[in-house]
Design a protein around this motif. Structure first.
Motif, PDB file in Angstrom:
ATOM      1  N   ASP A 180      39.434  38.535  30.385  1.00 34.62           N
ATOM      2  CA  ASP A 180      40.089  38.611  32.027  1.00 34.62           C
ATOM      3  C   ASP A 180      39.682  39.281  32.517  1.00 34.62           C
ATOM      4  O   ASP A 180      38.678  39.140  33.420  1.00 34.62           O
ATOM      5  CB  ASP A 180      42.058  38.358  32.224  1.00 34.62           C
ATOM      6  CG  ASP A 180      42.056  37.178  31.278  1.00 34.62           C
ATOM      7  OD1 ASP A 180      41.806  36.773  31.292  1.00 34.62           O
ATOM      8  OD2 ASP A 180      43.935  37.476  31.280  1.00 34.62           O
TER       9      ASP A 180
ATOM     10  N   SER B 150      39.234  43.545  27.991  1.00 31.67           N
ATOM     11  CA  SER B 150      39.760  42.017  28.189  1.00 31.67           C
ATOM     12  C   SER B 150      38.956  41.252  28.732  1.00 31.67           C
ATOM     13  O   SER B 150      38.241  41.559  29.115  1.00 31.67           O
ATOM     14  CB  SER B 150      41.081  41.908  29.326  1.00 31.67           C
ATOM     15  OG  SER B 150      41.161  41.943  29.757  1.00 31.67           O
TER      16      SER B 150
ATOM     17  N   GLU C 199      35.989  38.677  32.842  1.00 32.39           N
ATOM     18  CA  GLU C 199      35.800  37.295  34.080  1.00 32.39           C
ATOM     19  C   GLU C 199      35.704  37.729  35.164  1.00 32.39           C
ATOM     20  O   GLU C 199      34.743  37.754  35.473  1.00 32.39           O
ATOM     21  CB  GLU C 199      36.810  36.348  33.856  1.00 32.39           C
ATOM     22  CG  GLU C 199      36.050  35.307  32.070  1.00 32.39           C
ATOM     23  CD  GLU C 199      37.169  34.238  32.219  1.00 32.39           C
ATOM     24  OE1 GLU C 199      37.964  33.875  33.029  1.00 32.39           O
ATOM     25  OE2 GLU C 199      36.949  33.651  31.100  1.00 32.39           O
ATOM     26  N   THR C 200      36.574  38.905  35.568  1.00 41.19           N
ATOM     27  CA  THR C 200      36.328  38.753  37.107  1.00 41.19           C
ATOM     28  C   THR C 200      35.392  39.749  37.640  1.00 41.19           C
ATOM     29  O   THR C 200      35.527  39.535  38.510  1.00 41.19           O
ATOM     30  CB  THR C 200      38.045  40.267  37.170  1.00 41.19           C
ATOM     31  OG1 THR C 200      39.083  39.457  36.734  1.00 41.19           O
ATOM     32  CG2 THR C 200      37.841  40.562  38.424  1.00 41.19           C
TER      33      THR C 200
END
Length: 146
Positions: free
Chosen positions: A66, A64, A69-70
């Motif tokens: 997300d 994902s 990005e993490t």
């Protein structure tokens, strides 16, 4: 390694390569993931990063944006600073490396969305020397050019 070796190299007239502008870090497979992690964590030491089919343990299927990005955390916090600290961020993967290709595509999307300069290349082949050799052939001539 940077503490015991670096001062003696500087004292011996190590030249321009002694600065971060004169140093690159690159690797393949797990070493590519480590080169990316170390290079991004130590912009004081490296301005040129190459990751050839670099592993991304933080990005498991399904990948994902997300999660990407993490994984990038501080790199995304200040894109202008990240761009100022990097002369080249090269990442490449073979088109037959299904899971790794998805990871790299997610990373490419996140970096593009945050306007962080990078080069993303997909080469024909799998997780093999054939792909990595081409990576090195294309990556090496770009090093240490402004």
């Amino acid at each position: 390694m940077t503490r015991p070796i670096a001062p003696s190299l500087a004292a011996s007239g190590g030249g321009g390569w002694f600065s971060a502008d004169g140093r690159a870090i690159a690797g393949l497979s797990m070493g590519g993931g480590q080169a990316r992690s170390i290079g991004l964590a130590r912009p004081d030491l490296f301005r040129w990063i190459g990751s050839f089919s670099g592993s991304m343990p933080g990005l498991r299927a399904p990948v994902s944006l997300d999660a990407a990005e993490t994984m990038l955390g501080d790199v995304l916090a200040d894109p202008q600073e990240t761009n100022a600290n990097l002369s080249l961020w090269w990442m490449a993967v073979g088109d037959q490396e299904t899971a790794m290709l998805a990871q790299h595509q997610a990373l490419d999307t996140v970096l593009t969305n945050h306007r962080i300069r990078h080069t993303f290349v997909v080469l024909p082949g799998g997780h093999t020397w054939h792909v990595w050799r081409r990576n090195l052939r294309d990556f090496a001539p770009l090093l240490f050019r402004k």
